[in-house]
Design a protein around this motif. Structure first.
Motif, PDB file in Angstrom:
ATOM      1  N   GLN A   1       0.819  -1.220   0.000  1.00  0.00           N
ATOM      2  CA  GLN A   1       0.000   0.000   0.000  1.00  0.00           C
ATOM      3  C   GLN A   1       0.848   1.264   0.000  1.00  0.00           C
ATOM      4  O   GLN A   1       0.336   2.346  -0.297  1.00  0.00           O
ATOM      5  CB  GLN A   1      -0.936   0.016   1.214  1.00  0.00           C
ATOM      6  CG  GLN A   1      -2.040  -1.035   1.146  1.00  0.00           C
ATOM      7  CD  GLN A   1      -2.950  -0.946   2.349  1.00  0.00           C
ATOM      8  OE1 GLN A   1      -2.653  -1.512   3.392  1.00  0.00           O
ATOM      9  NE2 GLN A   1      -4.046  -0.230   2.216  1.00  0.00           N
TER      10      GLN A   1
ATOM     11  N   HIS B   1      -3.434  -8.516   1.280  1.00  0.00           N
ATOM     12  CA  HIS B   1      -2.772  -7.478   0.477  1.00  0.00           C
ATOM     13  C   HIS B   1      -1.457  -7.998  -0.113  1.00  0.00           C
ATOM     14  O   HIS B   1      -1.050  -7.586  -1.204  1.00  0.00           O
ATOM     15  CB  HIS B   1      -2.437  -6.259   1.342  1.00  0.00           C
ATOM     16  CG  HIS B   1      -3.511  -5.203   1.382  1.00  0.00           C
ATOM     17  ND1 HIS B   1      -3.909  -4.502   0.273  1.00  0.00           N
ATOM     18  CD2 HIS B   1      -4.243  -4.714   2.415  1.00  0.00           C
ATOM     19  CE1 HIS B   1      -4.849  -3.624   0.613  1.00  0.00           C
ATOM     20  NE2 HIS B   1      -5.080  -3.735   1.919  1.00  0.00           N
TER      21      HIS B   1
ATOM     22  N   HIS C   1      -7.029  -9.396   6.405  1.00  0.00           N
ATOM     23  CA  HIS C   1      -7.104  -8.345   5.384  1.00  0.00           C
ATOM     24  C   HIS C   1      -5.702  -7.928   4.925  1.00  0.00           C
ATOM     25  O   HIS C   1      -5.438  -7.817   3.723  1.00  0.00           O
ATOM     26  CB  HIS C   1      -7.867  -7.150   5.978  1.00  0.00           C
ATOM     27  CG  HIS C   1      -7.942  -5.941   5.102  1.00  0.00           C
ATOM     28  ND1 HIS C   1      -9.138  -5.464   4.597  1.00  0.00           N
ATOM     29  CD2 HIS C   1      -6.988  -5.083   4.658  1.00  0.00           C
ATOM     30  CE1 HIS C   1      -8.902  -4.384   3.870  1.00  0.00           C
ATOM     31  NE2 HIS C   1      -7.605  -4.122   3.896  1.00  0.00           N
ATOM     32  N   GLU C   2      -4.798  -7.716   5.895  1.00  0.00           N
ATOM     33  CA  GLU C   2      -3.449  -7.233   5.548  1.00  0.00           C
ATOM     34  C   GLU C   2      -2.637  -8.317   4.839  1.00  0.00           C
ATOM     35  O   GLU C   2      -1.889  -8.026   3.903  1.00  0.00           O
ATOM     36  CB  GLU C   2      -2.712  -6.738   6.791  1.00  0.00           C
ATOM     37  CG  GLU C   2      -3.378  -5.579   7.529  1.00  0.00           C
ATOM     38  CD  GLU C   2      -3.851  -4.452   6.627  1.00  0.00           C
ATOM     39  OE1 GLU C   2      -3.195  -4.180   5.604  1.00  0.00           O
ATOM     40  OE2 GLU C   2      -4.913  -3.866   6.932  1.00  0.00           O
TER      41      GLU C   2
ATOM     42  N   CYS D   1     -10.740  -0.157   3.743  1.00  0.00           N
ATOM     43  CA  CYS D   1      -9.309  -0.221   3.436  1.00  0.00           C
ATOM     44  C   CYS D   1      -8.816   1.197   3.154  1.00  0.00           C
ATOM     45  O   CYS D   1      -9.505   1.961   2.471  1.00  0.00           O
ATOM     46  CB  CYS D   1      -9.101  -1.101   2.204  1.00  0.00           C
ATOM     47  SG  CYS D   1      -7.381  -1.233   1.670  1.00  0.00           S
ATOM     48  N   LEU D   2      -7.643   1.520   3.658  1.00  0.00           N
ATOM     49  CA  LEU D   2      -7.096   2.860   3.425  1.00  0.00           C
ATOM     50  C   LEU D   2      -6.824   3.113   1.937  1.00  0.00           C
ATOM     51  O   LEU D   2      -6.708   4.265   1.521  1.00  0.00           O
ATOM     52  CB  LEU D   2      -5.810   3.056   4.244  1.00  0.00           C
ATOM     53  CG  LEU D   2      -6.002   3.080   5.775  1.00  0.00           C
ATOM     54  CD1 LEU D   2      -4.642   3.168   6.473  1.00  0.00           C
ATOM     55  CD2 LEU D   2      -6.912   4.221   6.200  1.00  0.00           C
TER      56      LEU D   2
HETATM   57 NI    NI Z   1      -6.389  -2.642   3.084  1.00  0.00          NI
END
Ligand code: NI
Length: 170
Positions: A51, A141, A137-138, A95-96
């Motif tokens: 990210q 990614h 979630h992470e 999510c950012l």
């Molecule tokens: Ni995320």
């Protein structure tokens, strides 16, 4: 420490498989420090290296399951893998990298993760509830997966308001 730019959905970096971290050096430590600062500044509960444009297997997660009166703290996971999971929770997830969008996502209620710390030491850690959700979630990614792919449906503003006003959030 420095804030890093958070890549947004549509950036191809977010779709890549990330490579393992092999050097537990200053560069990694600075990355992890910056990721924690960036996550906290954005008021997120997790952030993965891709990210911020780094295609390596490293994530930070805010552990919010702390005794009353204590502050949440940042957990660093380098080369994490989910060893086991059980139970189920469902609820809105965001999510950012996808600001303002929430989707209904099922996740395990409890996960056990094996990872390395910033110095390369292997450890195991458990996550419950929101922390289990954030671990899943992470780590996704790192495979180039966004929550949008596993969301049953995206939530409208009305649905979100109803969910949070009903008080049955996890
Ligand atoms: Ni995320």
């Amino acid at each position: 420490m420095a804030l890093r730019n958070i890549l947004k959905e549509g950036d191809e970096m977010l779709e890549k498989h990330c490579r393992p971290v092999t050097d537990f050096n200053d560069r990694l430590h600075i990355l992890l420090d910056d990721m924690a600062e960036t996550m906290n500044s954005a008021e997120g509960v997790g952030l993965a290296a891709p990210q911020v444009g780094v295609l390596r297997r490293a994530v930070v997660v805010l552990e919010t399951n702390v005794p009353e009166g204590e502050e949440p703290y940042v957990v660093e996971l380098v080369n994490p893998e989910i060893l086991s999971s059980d139970g189920e929770q469902e609820g809105p997830e965001g999510c950012l990298s996808v600001p303002g969008v929430y989707g209904w996502v099922k996740r395990p209620e409890h996960v056990v993760v094996r990872a390395q710390d910033r110095n390369g030491e292997t450890f195991e850690i458990e996550g419950f509830g929101l922390t289990a959700r954030a671990f899943c979630h992470e780590i996704a990614h790192l495979e180039g997966q966004l929550f949008l792919e596993v969301s049953e449906h995206l939530m409208t503003e009305e649905e979100l308001e109803e969910y949070y006003s009903s008080g049955d959030e996890a």
